[in-house]
Design an enzyme around this catalytic site. Sequence first.
Site, mmCIF file in Angstrom:
data_model
loop_
_atom_site.group_PDB
_atom_site.id
_atom_site.type_symbol
_atom_site.label_atom_id
_atom_site.label_comp_id
_atom_site.label_asym_id
_atom_site.label_seq_id
_atom_site.Cartn_x
_atom_site.Cartn_y
_atom_site.Cartn_z
ATOM 1 N N ARG A 61 44.065 49.566 54.664
ATOM 2 C CA ARG A 61 44.054 50.168 56.004
ATOM 3 C C ARG A 61 43.106 51.361 56.063
ATOM 4 O O ARG A 61 42.537 51.666 57.111
ATOM 5 C CB ARG A 61 45.461 50.617 56.392
ATOM 6 C CG ARG A 61 46.440 49.482 56.572
ATOM 7 C CD ARG A 61 47.826 49.974 57.002
ATOM 8 N NE ARG A 61 48.779 48.890 56.937
ATOM 9 C CZ ARG A 61 48.933 47.956 57.872
ATOM 10 N NH1 ARG A 61 48.208 48.020 58.973
ATOM 11 N NH2 ARG A 61 49.816 46.984 57.731
ATOM 12 N N ASP A 133 44.378 42.908 65.345
ATOM 13 C CA ASP A 133 45.784 43.240 65.208
ATOM 14 C C ASP A 133 46.545 42.274 64.299
ATOM 15 O O ASP A 133 47.722 42.023 64.498
ATOM 16 C CB ASP A 133 46.423 43.262 66.604
ATOM 17 C CG ASP A 133 47.828 43.846 66.607
ATOM 18 O OD1 ASP A 133 48.116 44.693 65.744
ATOM 19 O OD2 ASP A 133 48.637 43.456 67.467
ATOM 20 N N CYS A 189 44.669 64.651 77.539
ATOM 21 C CA CYS A 189 46.071 64.634 77.974
ATOM 22 C C CYS A 189 46.510 65.992 78.544
ATOM 23 O O CYS A 189 47.356 66.053 79.453
ATOM 24 C CB CYS A 189 46.990 64.251 76.815
ATOM 25 S SG CYS A 189 46.894 62.506 76.337
ATOM 26 N N CYS A 199 59.739 57.556 78.820
ATOM 27 C CA CYS A 199 60.249 56.616 77.812
ATOM 28 C C CYS A 199 61.776 56.621 77.839
ATOM 29 O O CYS A 199 62.406 57.633 77.503
ATOM 30 C CB CYS A 199 59.746 56.997 76.423
ATOM 31 S SG CYS A 199 60.347 55.882 75.130
ATOM 32 N N CYS A 215 61.576 52.141 69.932
ATOM 33 C CA CYS A 215 60.640 51.598 70.915
ATOM 34 C C CYS A 215 61.124 50.239 71.428
ATOM 35 O O CYS A 215 61.486 49.355 70.643
ATOM 36 C CB CYS A 215 59.264 51.466 70.275
ATOM 37 S SG CYS A 215 58.005 50.804 71.385
ATOM 38 N N SER A 217 59.388 47.868 72.706
ATOM 39 C CA SER A 217 58.513 46.791 72.225
ATOM 40 C C SER A 217 58.938 46.324 70.838
ATOM 41 O O SER A 217 59.014 45.121 70.561
ATOM 42 C CB SER A 217 57.057 47.261 72.197
ATOM 43 O OG SER A 217 56.533 47.345 73.490
ATOM 44 N N LYS A 300 64.982 31.705 71.003
ATOM 45 C CA LYS A 300 66.244 32.356 70.605
ATOM 46 C C LYS A 300 66.138 33.869 70.732
ATOM 47 O O LYS A 300 67.101 34.527 71.132
ATOM 48 C CB LYS A 300 66.601 31.965 69.166
ATOM 49 C CG LYS A 300 67.071 30.523 69.022
ATOM 50 C CD LYS A 300 67.529 30.231 67.604
ATOM 51 C CE LYS A 300 68.051 28.801 67.488
ATOM 52 N NZ LYS A 300 68.498 28.483 66.098
#
Length: 312
Positions: A61, A133, A189, A199, A215, A217, A300
């Site tokens: 990585r 990804d 930001c 969130c 999270c 997701s 499922k």
Amino acid sequence: MKAGQDEIIRKIKDKAKELGLEACNWVPASSLNEEKTHFESWISGGMHGEMGYMERNTDKRLNPELLVEGAKTILVVLQNYFPEKTQDDKEAPVISKYAYGTDYHFVLKDKLRKLLQFIQNEINPCEGRPFVDSAPVLERAWAKKAGLGWIGKNSNLISVEHGSFFFIGELIIDIELPYDEFGLVRNHCGNCTKCVDACPTKAIVAERVVDARLCISYQTIELRGELDKNLGGQFENRIFGCDICQDVCPWNLKSVPHSEPGFEPHPKLLQLKKEDWNTMEKPLFNELFKNSAVKRTGFKGLQRNLKFLGNG
């Protein structure tokens, strides 16, 4: 910069645009020393949850030469996925916008292969490999280095021009290319905390730090087994992924609908009503999500997520 170098840069960027990519820039392949501490701290804190693959291949990585032998250049591209329309029934369970159409891994990787072939045929023979990804690549770090945006408080890459509703892809090649002149994009930001405040599960635990275990997701896609009962009633009707922190981001007022045919949803998908989701059987699931990222959680898994909403 020599005229020939300018021509190479223009040709590659024109080809990326022809392929429907929002942006394309490249940087020399090097080790991500600055990101090492941040990433290792996230892992040691257990914030990756059950995503064991995040613990593996840390060296790869951080060092692209371990992914592509002799790596010299990393091209980074952005692919818009912001839809023109969203789900009709506002009471229906919600799936993330990125999952409306064909799985982005297939769409974007195909474009990167074509870009690689173009470079090999029109610029210089080389070896390379596309990444979307699905391999140990810190894509947001490379996109930031390539001047395509900054890392927002929700840990997403944000572009001044495009917001954040895009996929990031990389092409690592073993030749050097002339580099365009650009500067790193400063953090825009400011004092805004809309993503943090919105969130529902409070997964953004620090600036640019998301605890995956909290999270939506992660819970609805990555987690195997039962969902966290402590988060019951906090999913805001999400059953696959979550766009909440992006939906509230002021920079996404810049988002415009994509023009990628592969991301167009199945004609029936956006018309599904709440009862259609709750009574869905496997044949319809297979029809709607034949080539979709939703297959990652499977029928499922989707049933599990729907049941969790009912228990919330």
